[in-house]
Design a protein around this motif. Structure first.
Motif, PDB file in Angstrom:
ATOM      1  N   MET A  77      45.890  68.235  50.741  1.00  0.00           N
ATOM      2  CA  MET A  77      44.393  67.528  51.223  1.00  0.00           C
ATOM      3  C   MET A  77      43.657  67.441  49.997  1.00  0.00           C
ATOM      4  O   MET A  77      43.521  68.423  49.469  1.00  0.00           O
ATOM      5  CB  MET A  77      44.061  68.581  52.450  1.00  0.00           C
ATOM      6  N   LYS A  78      42.637  66.561  49.975  1.00  0.00           N
ATOM      7  CA  LYS A  78      41.927  66.426  49.170  1.00  0.00           C
ATOM      8  C   LYS A  78      40.054  66.272  49.697  1.00  0.00           C
ATOM      9  O   LYS A  78      39.934  65.973  50.519  1.00  0.00           O
ATOM     10  CB  LYS A  78      41.836  64.837  48.098  1.00  0.00           C
ATOM     11  N   VAL A  79      39.365  67.142  48.756  1.00  0.00           N
ATOM     12  CA  VAL A  79      38.057  66.997  49.136  1.00  0.00           C
ATOM     13  C   VAL A  79      37.229  66.549  48.173  1.00  0.00           C
ATOM     14  O   VAL A  79      37.285  66.942  46.995  1.00  0.00           O
ATOM     15  CB  VAL A  79      37.651  68.487  49.698  1.00  0.00           C
ATOM     16  N   TYR A  80      36.388  65.516  48.233  1.00  0.00           N
ATOM     17  CA  TYR A  80      35.501  64.981  47.064  1.00  0.00           C
ATOM     18  C   TYR A  80      34.302  65.527  47.423  1.00  0.00           C
ATOM     19  O   TYR A  80      33.647  65.471  48.620  1.00  0.00           O
ATOM     20  CB  TYR A  80      35.465  63.348  47.599  1.00  0.00           C
ATOM     21  N   GLY A  81      33.595  66.234  46.494  1.00  0.00           N
ATOM     22  CA  GLY A  81      32.269  66.566  46.659  1.00  0.00           C
ATOM     23  C   GLY A  81      31.821  67.415  45.198  1.00  0.00           C
ATOM     24  O   GLY A  81      32.446  66.901  44.140  1.00  0.00           O
ATOM     25  N   ASP A  82      30.552  67.664  45.503  1.00  0.00           N
ATOM     26  CA  ASP A  82      29.902  68.188  44.232  1.00  0.00           C
ATOM     27  C   ASP A  82      29.220  69.399  44.801  1.00  0.00           C
ATOM     28  O   ASP A  82      28.435  69.653  45.618  1.00  0.00           O
ATOM     29  CB  ASP A  82      28.655  67.170  43.963  1.00  0.00           C
ATOM     30  N   LEU A  83      29.670  70.485  43.833  1.00  0.00           N
ATOM     31  CA  LEU A  83      29.251  71.967  44.472  1.00  0.00           C
ATOM     32  C   LEU A  83      27.729  72.285  44.035  1.00  0.00           C
ATOM     33  O   LEU A  83      27.315  73.213  44.396  1.00  0.00           O
ATOM     34  CB  LEU A  83      30.132  72.921  43.962  1.00  0.00           C
ATOM     35  N   GLN A  84      26.858  71.442  43.505  1.00  0.00           N
ATOM     36  CA  GLN A  84      25.633  71.480  43.653  1.00  0.00           C
ATOM     37  C   GLN A  84      24.855  70.976  44.838  1.00  0.00           C
ATOM     38  O   GLN A  84      23.636  71.204  45.092  1.00  0.00           O
ATOM     39  CB  GLN A  84      24.968  70.693  42.189  1.00  0.00           C
ATOM     40  N   SER A  85      25.664  70.237  45.615  1.00  0.00           N
ATOM     41  CA  SER A  85      25.142  69.673  46.928  1.00  0.00           C
ATOM     42  C   SER A  85      25.366  70.712  48.057  1.00  0.00           C
ATOM     43  O   SER A  85      26.456  71.320  48.218  1.00  0.00           O
ATOM     44  CB  SER A  85      25.783  68.505  47.245  1.00  0.00           C
ATOM     45  N   GLY A  86      24.348  70.825  48.871  1.00  0.00           N
ATOM     46  CA  GLY A  86      24.287  71.939  49.920  1.00  0.00           C
ATOM     47  C   GLY A  86      25.431  71.209  50.985  1.00  0.00           C
ATOM     48  O   GLY A  86      26.312  72.224  51.673  1.00  0.00           O
ATOM     49  N   ILE A  97      37.974  67.600  44.235  1.00  0.00           N
ATOM     50  CA  ILE A  97      37.716  66.466  43.434  1.00  0.00           C
ATOM     51  C   ILE A  97      36.199  66.155  43.265  1.00  0.00           C
ATOM     52  O   ILE A  97      35.343  65.982  44.080  1.00  0.00           O
ATOM     53  CB  ILE A  97      38.326  65.258  43.853  1.00  0.00           C
ATOM     54  N   HIS A  98      35.710  66.626  41.913  1.00  0.00           N
ATOM     55  CA  HIS A  98      34.314  66.449  41.830  1.00  0.00           C
ATOM     56  C   HIS A  98      33.940  64.934  41.739  1.00  0.00           C
ATOM     57  O   HIS A  98      34.577  64.075  40.937  1.00  0.00           O
ATOM     58  CB  HIS A  98      34.067  67.186  40.440  1.00  0.00           C
ATOM     59  N   VAL A  99      32.642  64.647  42.472  1.00  0.00           N
ATOM     60  CA  VAL A  99      32.127  63.332  42.442  1.00  0.00           C
ATOM     61  C   VAL A  99      30.707  63.528  42.058  1.00  0.00           C
ATOM     62  O   VAL A  99      29.983  64.090  42.521  1.00  0.00           O
ATOM     63  CB  VAL A  99      32.095  62.790  43.789  1.00  0.00           C
ATOM     64  N   ASN A 100      30.433  62.609  41.184  1.00  0.00           N
ATOM     65  CA  ASN A 100      28.985  62.626  40.506  1.00  0.00           C
ATOM     66  C   ASN A 100      28.396  61.414  41.133  1.00  0.00           C
ATOM     67  O   ASN A 100      28.465  60.212  40.880  1.00  0.00           O
ATOM     68  CB  ASN A 100      29.123  62.325  39.157  1.00  0.00           C
ATOM     69  N   ASN A 116      30.518  55.009  54.257  1.00  0.00           N
ATOM     70  CA  ASN A 116      29.011  55.322  54.220  1.00  0.00           C
ATOM     71  C   ASN A 116      28.833  55.801  52.874  1.00  0.00           C
ATOM     72  O   ASN A 116      27.664  56.181  52.440  1.00  0.00           O
ATOM     73  CB  ASN A 116      28.766  56.436  55.004  1.00  0.00           C
ATOM     74  N   GLY A 117      29.700  55.867  52.065  1.00  0.00           N
ATOM     75  CA  GLY A 117      29.433  56.216  50.449  1.00  0.00           C
ATOM     76  C   GLY A 117      28.848  57.378  50.141  1.00  0.00           C
ATOM     77  O   GLY A 117      28.018  57.433  49.428  1.00  0.00           O
ATOM     78  N   LYS A 118      29.229  58.486  50.998  1.00  0.00           N
ATOM     79  CA  LYS A 118      28.639  59.494  50.834  1.00  0.00           C
ATOM     80  C   LYS A 118      29.638  60.831  50.563  1.00  0.00           C
ATOM     81  O   LYS A 118      30.936  60.670  51.008  1.00  0.00           O
ATOM     82  CB  LYS A 118      28.093  60.253  52.251  1.00  0.00           C
ATOM     83  N   ILE A 119      29.276  61.839  49.997  1.00  0.00           N
ATOM     84  CA  ILE A 119      30.056  63.147  49.794  1.00  0.00           C
ATOM     85  C   ILE A 119      29.651  64.434  50.835  1.00  0.00           C
ATOM     86  O   ILE A 119      28.011  63.968  50.782  1.00  0.00           O
ATOM     87  CB  ILE A 119      30.395  63.382  48.435  1.00  0.00           C
ATOM     88  N   ARG A 124      44.800  60.460  56.875  1.00  0.00           N
ATOM     89  CA  ARG A 124      43.390  60.180  57.498  1.00  0.00           C
ATOM     90  C   ARG A 124      42.159  60.742  56.911  1.00  0.00           C
ATOM     91  O   ARG A 124      42.225  61.515  55.982  1.00  0.00           O
ATOM     92  CB  ARG A 124      43.200  60.665  58.915  1.00  0.00           C
ATOM     93  N   TYR A 125      41.056  60.008  56.981  1.00  0.00           N
ATOM     94  CA  TYR A 125      39.810  60.359  56.303  1.00  0.00           C
ATOM     95  C   TYR A 125      38.720  60.857  57.232  1.00  0.00           C
ATOM     96  O   TYR A 125      38.584  60.366  58.477  1.00  0.00           O
ATOM     97  CB  TYR A 125      39.278  59.162  55.562  1.00  0.00           C
ATOM     98  N   LEU A 126      37.854  61.751  56.627  1.00  0.00           N
ATOM     99  CA  LEU A 126      36.901  62.605  57.389  1.00  0.00           C
ATOM    100  C   LEU A 126      35.469  62.588  56.643  1.00  0.00           C
ATOM    101  O   LEU A 126      35.635  62.658  55.201  1.00  0.00           O
ATOM    102  CB  LEU A 126      36.979  63.672  57.855  1.00  0.00           C
ATOM    103  N   CYS A 127      34.449  62.083  57.073  1.00  0.00           N
ATOM    104  CA  CYS A 127      33.222  62.400  55.983  1.00  0.00           C
ATOM    105  C   CYS A 127      32.253  62.999  57.284  1.00  0.00           C
ATOM    106  O   CYS A 127      32.432  63.333  58.526  1.00  0.00           O
ATOM    107  CB  CYS A 127      32.769  61.099  55.692  1.00  0.00           C
ATOM    108  N   GLU A 128      31.008  63.209  56.716  1.00  0.00           N
ATOM    109  CA  GLU A 128      29.737  63.708  57.503  1.00  0.00           C
ATOM    110  C   GLU A 128      30.065  65.514  57.481  1.00  0.00           C
ATOM    111  O   GLU A 128      31.001  65.766  58.064  1.00  0.00           O
ATOM    112  CB  GLU A 128      29.460  63.355  58.845  1.00  0.00           C
TER     113      GLU A 128
END
Length: 198
Positions: A1-10, A29-32, A49-52, A61-65
């Motif tokens: 499983m892959k998680v795209y995000g930035d750990l400065q983001s709440g 996976i860090h995303v800027n 939606n172009g968000k992390i 399958r994909y999930l966001c929000e």
């Protein structure tokens, strides 16, 4: 499983915290976002939606929000109440987080911490303070009555609201005004598996 995000983001921290509490293996996976990494054709083909944060499940399958992701991974765990009323109260806090908390506290933090308070956004920043303090006061009122937002057990509502509340000072909100929130933050930080912002 892959998680795209930035750990400065709440919003991303919420997901990282829950996965860590539940000991769910994943590749982070860090995303800027400031470099446009959520606007590439590849990313948008999976997450329109172009968000992390964004999740790619093992089955493709994909999930966001962020709060939807919390709901997915908390099914059949201690972080999702089984009592229908308590579950509804949990959702009440999740909706509150998205509509009455995050738009004030997270945006003020973004303007101050990430953008460095540009002159053209000072008025907007100041206009966010009243709404942010109103949200924090509602949380404070609840947390003077119960250990967590929905009674005495942590739920995904706590994880969701913790993410931006614990760094609210970075948006100009003085947390010393909210001792119950400070105590609640410490309880969450002492939970086994806790991870903080990078």
């Amino acid at each position: 499983m892959k998680v795209y995000g930035d750990l400065q983001s709440g919003n991303c921290l919420k997901v990282k915290m829950l996965l860590s509490f539940l000991n769910i293996e994943h590749e982070w996976i860090h995303v800027n976002i400031l470099d446009g990494e959520t606007k590439t054709a590849e990313f948008l083909s999976k997450y329109p939606n172009g968000k992390i944060p964004a999740v790619e499940l093992d089955d493709g399958r994909y999930l966001c929000e962020s709060n939807a992701i919390l709901g997915y991974f908390s099914e059949n765990t201690v972080f999702l109440p089984t009592d229908t009323y308590l579950k509804a109260k949990m959702y009440e806090w999740l909706f509150f987080e998205q509509y009455s908390h995050e738009p004030f506290i997270a945006v003020a933090r973004f303007i101050q911490k990430y953008l460095g308070m540009p002159k053209e956004r000072e008025d907007e920043y100041l206009s966010l303070q009243k709404g942010g303090h109103k949200a924090l006061q509602l949380m404070e009122n609840q947390l003077t009555q119960t250990k967590y937002l929905v009674g005495n057990e942590m739920t995904i509502a706590d994880i969701s609201l913790y993410a931006y509340s614990h760094v609210a000072d970075e948006g100009g909100f003085n947390l010393t005004r909210y001792p119950a929130i400070q105590d609640w933050c410490r309880r969450i930080q002492l939970t086994s598996g806790y991870v903080g912002m990078a």
